[in-house]
Scaffold this motif. Structure first.
Motif: not given
Length: 138
Positions: A84-99
């Motif tokens: 199993x390959x696990x990949x973690x991506x961090x969203x850019x510029x998360x401001x709290x209101x995005x869907x």
């Protein structure tokens, strides 16, 4: 007492290679790989807009992501004896209101079914509410 109940409900999107899901700030990708896969056989590259995942010389997926991530913060690991390959991506510029993202890729590959997407939206709305409440109580 947790008034939010199970607000960290994971709603996965199944794919031919594994599955992916998301939280408010992260995207998690699980790729099923041949048992015994070694780290030297894995190549996961990402920029803020694109990702490529290659295992044992075979491209698993590649292309433009649905939204931008922090490409330099990509983390991947092999688990379950290299199955199993696990990949973690961090969203850019998360401001709290995005869907939540409706698909992993910008061309709508690896898209959530509508019912699963609605469940994901409910889960992230609860996560947003919990975050707001926690921030107010600090």
């Amino acid at each position: 007492m947790d008034i939010f109940g199970d607000s960290n409900l994971i709603v996965p999107c199944e794919t031919e290679w594994g599955k992916w899901w998301q939280t408010l700030e992260e995207v998690h990708v699980e790729v099923n790989v041949p048992k015994g896969t070694k780290s030297k056989e894995v190549k996961v590259d990402a920029t803020n807009t694109d990702i490529t995942c290659i295992v044992a010389g075979k491209t698993i997926f590649s292309g433009k992501l649905f939204k931008k991530i922090k490409g330099s913060e990509l983390i991947w690991s092999l688990e379950d004896g290299g199955a199993l390959l696990n990949i973690l991506l961090v969203k850019l510029n998360y401001a709290g209101g995005e869907d939540p993202w409706p698909s992993l890729m910008g061309d709508f590959r690896y898209k959530f079914e509508q019912n699963a997407y609605e469940e994901m939206k409910k889960s992230t709305e609860m996560e947003k509410l919990k975050e707001q409440v926690m921030n107010r109580s600090i």
